[in-house]
Scaffold this motif. Structure first.
Motif, PDB file in Angstrom:
ATOM      1  N   SER A   1     -17.621 -79.088 -49.939  1.00 58.09           N
ATOM      2  CA  SER A   1     -19.044 -78.742 -49.999  1.00 58.09           C
ATOM      3  C   SER A   1     -19.753 -79.550 -51.073  1.00 58.09           C
ATOM      4  O   SER A   1     -19.174 -79.865 -52.122  1.00 58.09           O
ATOM      5  N   ALA A   2     -21.007 -79.915 -50.799  1.00 57.98           N
ATOM      6  CA  ALA A   2     -21.861 -80.627 -51.752  1.00 57.98           C
ATOM      7  C   ALA A   2     -23.307 -80.324 -51.406  1.00 57.98           C
ATOM      8  O   ALA A   2     -23.620 -79.875 -50.296  1.00 57.98           O
ATOM      9  N   ARG A   3     -24.205 -80.570 -52.371  1.00 59.01           N
ATOM     10  CA  ARG A   3     -25.622 -80.316 -52.122  1.00 59.01           C
ATOM     11  C   ARG A   3     -26.155 -81.187 -50.982  1.00 59.01           C
ATOM     12  O   ARG A   3     -26.897 -80.730 -50.137  1.00 59.01           O
ATOM     13  N   ASP A   4     -25.761 -82.448 -50.983  1.00 63.19           N
ATOM     14  CA  ASP A   4     -26.242 -83.383 -49.966  1.00 63.19           C
ATOM     15  C   ASP A   4     -25.113 -83.631 -48.967  1.00 63.19           C
ATOM     16  O   ASP A   4     -24.220 -84.447 -49.194  1.00 63.19           O
ATOM     17  N   ARG A   5     -25.153 -82.924 -47.843  1.00 61.70           N
ATOM     18  CA  ARG A   5     -24.075 -83.040 -46.857  1.00 61.70           C
ATOM     19  C   ARG A   5     -24.043 -84.412 -46.187  1.00 61.70           C
ATOM     20  O   ARG A   5     -22.987 -84.906 -45.816  1.00 61.70           O
ATOM     21  N   VAL A   6     -25.204 -85.002 -46.024  1.00 62.92           N
ATOM     22  CA  VAL A   6     -25.268 -86.315 -45.371  1.00 62.92           C
ATOM     23  C   VAL A   6     -24.549 -87.359 -46.223  1.00 62.92           C
ATOM     24  O   VAL A   6     -23.705 -88.117 -45.737  1.00 62.92           O
ATOM     25  N   ARG A   7     -24.859 -87.398 -47.525  1.00 56.00           N
ATOM     26  CA  ARG A   7     -24.185 -88.349 -48.419  1.00 56.00           C
ATOM     27  C   ARG A   7     -22.699 -88.046 -48.513  1.00 56.00           C
ATOM     28  O   ARG A   7     -21.864 -88.969 -48.564  1.00 56.00           O
ATOM     29  N   LEU A   8     -22.348 -86.755 -48.529  1.00 53.62           N
ATOM     30  CA  LEU A   8     -20.949 -86.362 -48.606  1.00 53.62           C
ATOM     31  C   LEU A   8     -20.181 -86.877 -47.389  1.00 53.62           C
ATOM     32  O   LEU A   8     -19.093 -87.458 -47.525  1.00 53.62           O
ATOM     33  N   PHE A   9     -20.731 -86.689 -46.204  1.00 54.80           N
ATOM     34  CA  PHE A   9     -20.049 -87.108 -44.983  1.00 54.80           C
ATOM     35  C   PHE A   9     -19.896 -88.626 -44.945  1.00 54.80           C
ATOM     36  O   PHE A   9     -18.844 -89.144 -44.571  1.00 54.80           O
ATOM     37  N   GLN A  10     -20.942 -89.350 -45.356  1.00 56.23           N
ATOM     38  CA  GLN A  10     -20.863 -90.816 -45.385  1.00 56.23           C
ATOM     39  C   GLN A  10     -19.783 -91.289 -46.370  1.00 56.23           C
ATOM     40  O   GLN A  10     -19.019 -92.203 -46.073  1.00 56.23           O
ATOM     41  N   ALA A  11     -19.739 -90.644 -47.538  1.00 59.07           N
ATOM     42  CA  ALA A  11     -18.767 -91.037 -48.560  1.00 59.07           C
ATOM     43  C   ALA A  11     -17.333 -90.749 -48.089  1.00 59.07           C
ATOM     44  O   ALA A  11     -16.437 -91.582 -48.242  1.00 59.07           O
ATOM     45  N   LEU A  12     -17.116 -89.574 -47.506  1.00 57.79           N
ATOM     46  CA  LEU A  12     -15.780 -89.225 -47.022  1.00 57.79           C
ATOM     47  C   LEU A  12     -15.349 -90.134 -45.876  1.00 57.79           C
ATOM     48  O   LEU A  12     -14.173 -90.487 -45.760  1.00 57.79           O
ATOM     49  N   THR A  13     -16.287 -90.529 -45.040  1.00 56.11           N
ATOM     50  CA  THR A  13     -15.968 -91.437 -43.937  1.00 56.11           C
ATOM     51  C   THR A  13     -15.486 -92.780 -44.480  1.00 56.11           C
ATOM     52  O   THR A  13     -14.530 -93.376 -43.957  1.00 56.11           O
ATOM     53  N   GLN A  14     -16.109 -93.260 -45.560  1.00 59.59           N
ATOM     54  CA  GLN A  14     -15.654 -94.514 -46.162  1.00 59.59           C
ATOM     55  C   GLN A  14     -14.289 -94.340 -46.833  1.00 59.59           C
ATOM     56  O   GLN A  14     -13.446 -95.238 -46.773  1.00 59.59           O
TER      57      GLN A  14
END
Length: 627
Positions: free
Chosen positions: A348-361
């Motif tokens: 979980s993070a405040r910004d889910r969009v950035r979190l998903f992009q970061a985890l994908t990388q």
């Protein structure tokens, strides 16, 4: 070559000593000081453990060496797997004090299974409690019966400890070699042999394992280990004139976001800006070209236009490259050495969009960190080997992407097993897409088998690619939402209408038809089960056995202070967390994946991310919202 070991045995310190001996560094870095050459991540320096494999090249006399320093903690076993896939030889490091540890046994079994020539280095001979005779007995009993000591160690367990070479022509070694070669035995009995020549052959075959002793901290015994590497481990044999064969074992991103893929050139040559075939582990072949090539040499990387067999390289410009991909002509070696992760957690993070992009990388750098985003809840989950990986992922997200995260409780990853055979077909006239397909599915023992029962030329190649890619993606979520890892899929029917049909028609249709066939076959949900080994105080053994039973564990072997058995992954963390209290802090536990077993209760259901192809109306609504 690779350096492998149980955590804290001293392999990164040994790497530093080798770099110092080769002149790559002018001082020996210390893990405790956080200034080692191969531990570049901040968390690696902080924790004093290796997390990502590191490559460094140097020369030992006339021998060019590409050395891969691998992690020792079991949570990062995936990194070790990638390194093992490209090795000519290995050095397995043990501690003279702690001896053969659980991870040591797992690594030695794998090296033996792959027939990788291996030297053993017993580190820390200058430490109080260091052992020699009984440690050799443990090595022969638990690791390999053909361990051959190459030195004696005067003043063992003191700061004055040193090493004295043993004669290669001695009788003990000759007898071990003669047991494995009848021709050598005949010449040995006649006194007509050079045992060094036969030792070199049997080490190269993975039959015999020389054992060296020393201290990576003080440098004692390091020159002898270097001689052992040069004398006994086989040199690369691939020819630069053969067909190109290369394997990617590491992918990372630099500050600008560009991918860099590290690969071993097994045979042939590779030139920058020249087309090359890429063979992914789970998809169709495609063509690409590296925009730049860097060669690992003399402790650094330098740009080159061309590389050849035996070299380790860093490739730029391969946008879709992934770990495990093969370049040129694929080899038959593609099987996984260690089990995939069996745990997952919600991030979980405040910004889910950035979190998903970061985890994908991050998943590009570690394909076993599989990232999922549940469609109904929006929860983002990642797969794990253990709790230490949470700290690593959190550190990487904060330092490299500026994303602060929290984790939920870790839960097991289940899989689904096909119960029987199922078929489904959909004609081109039955839906909103100008396409038709049919499938037959059946269970297999291991892996995904995809076969064509239609003529390859009856359908454009791009459509076949779309069908196969979508089939493999659909198998990530069976009827209960869990992956189906072992299945045969036969494509029995295809139809299209030219020029109306496009590849997207097949990508949307395939999940509906394939899931109907799978539903007809039926599936059973399986849970992961771990193998456990426990060393505990004798007076706690009964309590530990009862505690194991409470977590649905089964004891398969027990002695006065040692237990072996199995336990479902769902109860492993709880069992492990209570162990220090039950054993007064003296219990030592090692766990490794063992097998999958049917869930004894109602099968757990996982939130879907695909809109649920088993419900056509729901699936169509999902497609409309996604487009």
């Amino acid at each position: 070559m690779g350096i492998v070991a149980h955590v804290d045995a001293g392999k990164t310190s040994l790497t530093e000593r080798l770099l110092y001996a080769a002149g790559v560094v002018d001082r020996v870095g210390r893990v405790d000081d956080g200034d080692t050459r191969t531990d570049s991540m901040e968390l690696e320096r902080k924790r004093g453990i290796t997390i990502r494999s590191a490559v460094v090249s140097f020369r030992l006399g006339d021998l060019p060496v590409n050395l891969i320093d691998t992690p020792g903690h079991s949570d990062f076993i995936a990194e070790v797997e990638r390194a093992l896939s490209v090795l000519d030889g290995a050095v397995l490091v043990l501690s003279a004090v702690e001896g053969v540890q659980p991870q040591t046994r797992l690594l030695m079994r794998t090296l033996g299974r792959l027939r990788i020539p291996t030297l053993l280095f017993v580190n820390k001979v200058d430490r109080v409690g260091a052992r020699y005779d009984d440690l050799l007995a443990d090595i022969r009993r638990l690791l390999t019966p053909t361990a051959v000591p190459m030195q004696s160690v005067p003043d063992l367990g003191t700061r004055a400890a040193s090493v004295v070479p043993l004669d290669v022509q001695r009788a003990e070694l000759g007898e071990i070699l003669a047991e494995r070669n009848d021709d050598f035995l005949e010449r040995y009995l006649q006194g007509l042999v050079d045992q060094a020549v036969e030792l070199r052959k049997q080490v190269a075959a993975g039959d015999v394992h020389p054992v060296y002793f020393g201290s990576a901290m003080t440098g004692v015994g390091i020159d002898e280990v270097i001689d052992g590497i040069r004398n006994w481990l086989p040199r690369a044999t691939g020819s630069p004139t053969g067909e190109l064969r290369a394997r990617v074992f590491k992918v990372e991103r630099v500050a600008a976001g560009q991918k860099i893929a590290s690969a071993r050139i097994v045979s042939g040559t590779l030139a920058a800006r020249t087309p090359v075939a890429v063979h992914p582990g789970d998809g169709p072949e495609y063509q690409t070209r590296p925009s730049g090539i860097e060669l690992y040499v003399d402790g650094a990387r330098r740009p080159v236009d061309r590389v050849e067999a035996g070299q380790i390289v860093a490739l730029r410009g391969l946008k879709s490259i992934r770990i495990g991909d093969q370049l040129g002509v694929p080899s038959t070696y593609a099987r996984r050495l260690f089990a995939p992760p069996t745990l997952e957690t919600v991030v979980s993070a405040r910004d889910r969009v950035r979190l998903f992009q970061a985890l994908t990388q991050l998943a590009e750098q570690d394909p076993l960190i599989r990232v999922r985003k549940a469609g109904s809840t929006g929860d983002i989950t990642v797969s794990l080997y253990g709790e230490v990986q949470k700290e690593v992922i959190a550190s990487l997200l904060a330092s490299e992407y500026g994303v602060e995260v929290t984790f939920s409780e870790t839960t097991p990853i289940h899989v689904e097993r096909l119960n029987g055979t199922g078929t489904a077909i959909r004609e081109i006239t039955e839906g909103p897409w100008a396409a038709g397909v049919g499938f037959r599915v059946s269970p297999v023992a291991e892996g995904i088998e995809y076969n064509l029962e239609v003529e390859l030329g009856a359908l454009p190649r791009a459509f076949h690619t779309a069908i196969e890619e979508t089939v493999r993606q659909t198998l990530h979520q069976g009827p209960y939402g869990w992956e189906i890892p072992n299945i045969r899929i036969d494509l029995t029917h295809t139809a299209y209408s030219s020029p109306v049909t496009v590849a997207a028609d097949f990508r949307r249709l395939v999940p509906l038809v394939l899931m109907r066939a799978i539903a007809e076959a039926g599936t059973t949900v399986l849970e992961p089960v771990n193998q456990v080994e426990l060393d505990v105080p004798p007076d706690t053994i009964a309590r530990i056995m009862a505690h194991l039973a409470e977590h649905r564990g089964v004891v398969t072997q027990a002695t006065q202070n040692h237990l072996e058995g199995t336990i479902p992954a769902a109860g492993t963390h709880s069992f492990e967390s209570q162990l220090p209290t039950l054993t007064r802090g003296e219990g030592v536990l090692a766990t490794a994946f063992h097998s999958y077993s049917p869930v004894p209760a109602a099968p757990p259901i996982r939130h879907r991310t695909d809109g649920n192809p088993l419900n056509e109306k729901q699936y169509l609504l999902h497609l409309n919202q996604s487009s």
